[in-house]
Design a protein around this motif. Structure first.
Motif, mmCIF file in Angstrom:
data_model
loop_
_atom_site.group_PDB
_atom_site.id
_atom_site.type_symbol
_atom_site.label_atom_id
_atom_site.label_comp_id
_atom_site.label_asym_id
_atom_site.label_seq_id
_atom_site.Cartn_x
_atom_site.Cartn_y
_atom_site.Cartn_z
ATOM 1 N N GLN A 29 0.833 -1.205 0.000
ATOM 2 C CA GLN A 29 0.000 0.000 0.000
ATOM 3 C C GLN A 29 0.871 1.260 0.000
ATOM 4 O O GLN A 29 0.658 2.177 -0.797
ATOM 5 N N CYS A 30 1.861 1.305 0.859
ATOM 6 C CA CYS A 30 2.752 2.463 0.917
ATOM 7 C C CYS A 30 3.555 2.587 -0.375
ATOM 8 O O CYS A 30 3.772 3.683 -0.879
ATOM 9 N N ASP A 33 1.344 4.058 -3.027
ATOM 10 C CA ASP A 33 1.060 5.465 -2.729
ATOM 11 C C ASP A 33 2.255 6.357 -3.065
ATOM 12 O O ASP A 33 2.098 7.430 -3.637
ATOM 13 N N ALA A 36 2.610 6.615 -6.895
ATOM 14 C CA ALA A 36 1.567 7.456 -7.493
ATOM 15 C C ALA A 36 1.827 8.936 -7.212
ATOM 16 O O ALA A 36 1.702 9.786 -8.098
ATOM 17 N N LEU A 37 2.206 9.254 -5.965
ATOM 18 C CA LEU A 37 2.465 10.645 -5.596
ATOM 19 C C LEU A 37 3.681 11.201 -6.345
ATOM 20 O O LEU A 37 3.658 12.338 -6.828
ATOM 21 N N VAL A 80 3.733 10.079 2.641
ATOM 22 C CA VAL A 80 3.139 8.781 2.965
ATOM 23 C C VAL A 80 3.504 8.377 4.398
ATOM 24 O O VAL A 80 2.702 7.783 5.113
ATOM 25 N N ARG A 85 -1.644 5.062 4.637
ATOM 26 C CA ARG A 85 -3.015 4.565 4.470
ATOM 27 C C ARG A 85 -3.148 3.106 4.900
ATOM 28 O O ARG A 85 -4.239 2.567 4.915
ATOM 29 N N HIS A 86 -2.008 2.470 5.254
ATOM 30 C CA HIS A 86 -2.063 1.057 5.642
ATOM 31 C C HIS A 86 -2.666 0.900 7.039
ATOM 32 O O HIS A 86 -3.027 -0.192 7.440
#
Ligand SMILES: [Zn+2]
Length: 89
Positions: A29-30, A33, A36-37, A80, A85-86
């Protein structure tokens, strides 16, 4: 084509950095992220030039692109890290 190229560069740079820094969260997940960022930020940086010019520049100056990608990855990592978000709830 540019999008795929930048994606490859960011993924390579990030995976390499992460391998050498085990303190960074290694979860998928990280990872997604951060990638993408970083890509969002890089698109902003490279959007100013017409696409043909960018591709010429990319082909000619790969080291500079990788340096830009590393900066974008580091900034994305900070964001992140502060709000991962994890985490549940
Ligand atoms: Zn994580």
């Amino acid at each position: 084509m540019l999008k795929n190229y930048m994606e490859d560069v960011v993924i390579t740079v990030y995976d390499d950095y992460r391998r050498r820094h085990p303190e960074i969260c290694q979860c998928e997940q990280c990872r997604l992220d951060v990638i993408a960022l970083a890509l969002t930020r890089l698109r902003g940086m490279y959007a100013a030039s017409p696409e043909g010019e960018i591709l010429t520049r990319v082909a000619r100056d790969d080291r500079q692109v990788r340096a830009d990608a590393l900066i974008a990855v580091m900034e994305a990592l900070q964001i992140v890290k502060e709000k991962p978000r994890h985490r549940k709830g």
